[in-house]
Design an enzyme around this catalytic site. Sequence first.
Site, PDB file in Angstrom:
ATOM      1  N   HIS A 305      87.154  25.407  59.083  1.00 19.24           N
ATOM      2  CA  HIS A 305      86.447  26.643  58.761  1.00 19.24           C
ATOM      3  C   HIS A 305      87.403  27.626  58.113  1.00 19.24           C
ATOM      4  O   HIS A 305      88.566  27.707  58.491  1.00 19.24           O
ATOM      5  CB  HIS A 305      85.845  27.268  60.033  1.00 19.24           C
ATOM      6  CG  HIS A 305      84.752  28.237  59.739  1.00 19.24           C
ATOM      7  ND1 HIS A 305      85.007  29.558  59.419  1.00 19.24           N
ATOM      8  CD2 HIS A 305      83.401  28.078  59.676  1.00 19.24           C
ATOM      9  CE1 HIS A 305      83.850  30.154  59.189  1.00 19.24           C
ATOM     10  NE2 HIS A 305      82.875  29.291  59.332  1.00 19.24           N
ATOM     11  N   ASP A 363      78.094  23.722  61.662  1.00 16.57           N
ATOM     12  CA  ASP A 363      77.227  22.938  60.790  1.00 16.57           C
ATOM     13  C   ASP A 363      77.229  21.460  61.138  1.00 16.57           C
ATOM     14  O   ASP A 363      76.254  20.750  60.868  1.00 16.57           O
ATOM     15  CB  ASP A 363      77.630  23.136  59.329  1.00 16.57           C
ATOM     16  CG  ASP A 363      77.258  24.517  58.856  1.00 16.57           C
ATOM     17  OD1 ASP A 363      76.118  24.911  59.112  1.00 16.57           O
ATOM     18  OD2 ASP A 363      78.098  25.195  58.274  1.00 16.57           O
TER      19      ASP A 363
HETATM   20  N1  CMC Z   1      88.574  17.263  55.873  1.00 17.10           N
HETATM   21  C1  CMC Z   1      89.837  16.912  55.551  1.00 17.10           C
HETATM   22  N2  CMC Z   1      90.845  17.790  55.356  1.00 17.10           N
HETATM   23  C2  CMC Z   1      90.542  19.079  55.481  1.00 17.10           C
HETATM   24  C3  CMC Z   1      89.248  19.520  55.801  1.00 17.10           C
HETATM   25  C4  CMC Z   1      88.245  18.564  56.019  1.00 17.10           C
HETATM   26  N3  CMC Z   1      87.016  18.925  56.345  1.00 17.10           N
HETATM   27  N4  CMC Z   1      89.229  20.866  55.878  1.00 17.10           N
HETATM   28  C5  CMC Z   1      90.472  21.265  55.589  1.00 17.10           C
HETATM   29  N5  CMC Z   1      91.270  20.195  55.357  1.00 17.10           N
HETATM   30  C6  CMC Z   1      92.703  20.209  55.085  1.00 17.10           C
HETATM   31  C7  CMC Z   1      92.998  20.651  53.667  1.00 17.10           C
HETATM   32  O1  CMC Z   1      93.109  19.544  52.799  1.00 17.10           O
HETATM   33  C8  CMC Z   1      94.299  21.390  53.827  1.00 17.10           C
HETATM   34  O2  CMC Z   1      95.333  20.451  53.884  1.00 17.10           O
HETATM   35  P1  CMC Z   1      96.804  20.841  53.381  1.00 17.10           P
HETATM   36  O3  CMC Z   1      97.301  21.924  54.275  1.00 17.10           O
HETATM   37  O4  CMC Z   1      97.567  19.559  53.538  1.00 17.10           O
HETATM   38  O5  CMC Z   1      96.660  21.293  51.964  1.00 17.10           O
HETATM   39  C9  CMC Z   1      94.185  22.033  55.203  1.00 17.10           C
HETATM   40  O6  CMC Z   1      93.265  21.212  55.933  1.00 17.10           O
HETATM   41  C10 CMC Z   1      93.686  23.460  55.198  1.00 17.10           C
HETATM   42  O7  CMC Z   1      92.489  23.466  54.499  1.00 17.10           O
HETATM   43  P2  CMC Z   1      92.040  24.613  53.505  1.00 17.10           P
HETATM   44  O8  CMC Z   1      91.269  23.993  52.388  1.00 17.10           O
HETATM   45  O9  CMC Z   1      93.194  25.494  53.162  1.00 17.10           O
HETATM   46  O10 CMC Z   1      91.111  25.431  54.403  1.00 17.10           O
HETATM   47  P3  CMC Z   1      90.051  26.432  53.869  1.00 17.10           P
HETATM   48  O11 CMC Z   1      90.048  27.555  54.796  1.00 17.10           O
HETATM   49  O12 CMC Z   1      90.272  26.741  52.440  1.00 17.10           O
HETATM   50  O13 CMC Z   1      88.708  25.580  53.932  1.00 17.10           O
HETATM   51  C11 CMC Z   1      86.649  24.778  54.605  1.00 17.10           C
HETATM   52  C12 CMC Z   1      87.789  25.731  54.919  1.00 17.10           C
HETATM   53  C13 CMC Z   1      85.484  25.016  55.592  1.00 17.10           C
HETATM   54  C14 CMC Z   1      86.105  25.036  53.179  1.00 17.10           C
HETATM   55  C15 CMC Z   1      87.173  23.329  54.738  1.00 17.10           C
HETATM   56  O14 CMC Z   1      87.666  23.117  56.036  1.00 17.10           O
HETATM   57  C16 CMC Z   1      86.122  22.298  54.378  1.00 17.10           C
HETATM   58  O15 CMC Z   1      85.980  21.964  53.200  1.00 17.10           O
HETATM   59  N6  CMC Z   1      85.379  21.770  55.399  1.00 17.10           N
HETATM   60  C17 CMC Z   1      84.310  20.845  55.144  1.00 17.10           C
HETATM   61  C18 CMC Z   1      83.052  21.589  54.690  1.00 17.10           C
HETATM   62  C19 CMC Z   1      82.380  22.326  55.818  1.00 17.10           C
HETATM   63  O16 CMC Z   1      82.178  21.825  56.904  1.00 17.10           O
HETATM   64  N7  CMC Z   1      81.980  23.583  55.529  1.00 17.10           N
HETATM   65  C20 CMC Z   1      81.231  24.414  56.480  1.00 17.10           C
HETATM   66  C21 CMC Z   1      82.049  25.504  57.027  1.00 17.10           C
HETATM   67  S1  CMC Z   1      81.142  26.463  58.219  1.00 17.10           S
HETATM   68  C22 CMC Z   1      80.197  27.470  57.219  1.00 17.10           C
HETATM   69  C23 CMC Z   1      79.623  28.589  58.029  1.00 17.10           C
HETATM   70  O17 CMC Z   1      80.355  29.453  58.527  1.00 17.10           O
HETATM   71  O18 CMC Z   1      78.427  28.622  58.152  1.00 17.10           O
END
Ligand code: CMC
Length: 430
Positions: A305, A363
């Site tokens: 998240h 989710d």
């Molecule tokens: N699967 C695999 N790796 C992941 C994932 C995942 N779901 N989420 C984050 N990572 C890794 C990412 O590759 C990064 O690795 P590194 O540090 O080696 O570069 C690290 O974890 C940190 O990730 P980030 O992309 O910097 O984190 P973010 O805050 O930008 O992204 C997120 C948050 C929710 C977009 C992401 O975790 C994601 O894409 N999750 C899957 C989609 C999802 O479930 N979205 C719903 C969120 S809840 C929405 C709501 O509040 O209603």
Amino acid sequence: MSDKNATITFDNQSIDLPILKGTFGDTLIDINPLGKLGDFTYDPGFTSTAACESKITFIDGDRGVLLYRGYPIDQLAEHSDYLEICYLLLNGELPNKEQIKAFTKNVTLHTMVHQQIYQFFNGFRRDAHPMAVMVGVVGALSAFYHDALDITDPKHRETAAYRLIAKMPTIAAMCYRYYNGLPFVQPQNEYSYAENFLHMMFSMPSEKWVSNPVLAKAMDRIFILHADHEQNASTSTVRLAGSTGANPFACISAGIAALWGPAHGGANEAVLNMLHQIGDVSRIPEFLKRARDKNDSFRLMGFGHRVYKNYDPRAKIMRQTCHDVLAEVGVQNDPLFKLAMELERIALEDPYFVEKKLYPNVDFYSGITLSALGIPTNMFTVIFALARTVGWISHWSEMVSDPSFRIGRPRQLYTGAATRDFVSIAKRSS
Ligand code: CMC
């Protein structure tokens, strides 16, 4: 406001910027005085910019805290119900017995939609995405209920809030029924808000519909957990549209459009699509390997998240509800749900996910729960919009009732062409 200031010095000019402190959370620098110098700040994506002051919802992502009007989400989900949450978000306080009785009556008074709206539906293709239908129908409500659209009149604002909260389940269920070629079902006000929605979704004219308390409770929880989430993209859209003085139905329709995008409201749908893509428990290791691989764009949907870096407080509650629903409908042995639970178990132990604090988010569980309730994936974002309507209307109302509110007008960093003279088409190079 704090008695300290921040000072910014630029081009031999200095300006003091007030420091603002809310009830909780980060200290903010008020950059409004920069306008006097003719300077702006640059912050694409609003990653360091608070666009408004609000008293409705507070999130502390590091500590996994979500408060509606000061009340922790887990306490509300455990002890309250959606209509009480609507009252709380709109009015700032939990209602007493008389207040909730009057509020419920006012909402249920508006659950039906204008008869002409039924004809309006017929204009859509049957195979249109339910979100496409919802965004159009909700926007069109302003053409039906223009008797109470004076946004400066608190009574009109209240009526618009009642109408939106009351009609969203009716419209959402109509979207589903229309898509599936099923007859529309009229709301039944003897049911609770969540029960009524399930009734309008699933009852058949040929059979008596019996409410299931476990499933109704799960639906109600999903509504509560999605009711508000501070200044996210759709809420900010509602505020920006509302800042022009546009009517509430048009503003909520704008919010629905913003929610539609996969980066916002589409995540629980993505969870189900991912489960279908994985297909079988035996393929989990292969997909976990892909999720860990930096060169692979595959991510485990429903994990991680942007704001909640330790855990998502909504996920904890939704997990329990998810298990209750799976047991109630007896699908624990269905291959898809078995796969989901196995994926959860393995990912929670996997060093990559543990180290990066990638917990299942709300989710993950709401997607599985909605699916177990028999709701097709193309309805997931519609249900999110239904639940979030009260958050949107609360933020809209908070903004519009503030006498100092002004039109929102972001500035830009222009990087286009410098001034140049018009060239006639005959002289332009080919
Ligand atoms: N699967 C695999 N790796 C992941 C994932 C995942 N779901 N989420 C984050 N990572 C890794 C990412 O590759 C990064 O690795 P590194 O540090 O080696 O570069 C690290 O974890 C940190 O990730 P980030 O992309 O910097 O984190 P973010 O805050 O930008 O992204 C997120 C948050 C929710 C977009 C992401 O975790 C994601 O894409 N999750 C899957 C989609 C999802 O479930 N979205 C719903 C969120 S809840 C929405 C709501 O509040 O209603």
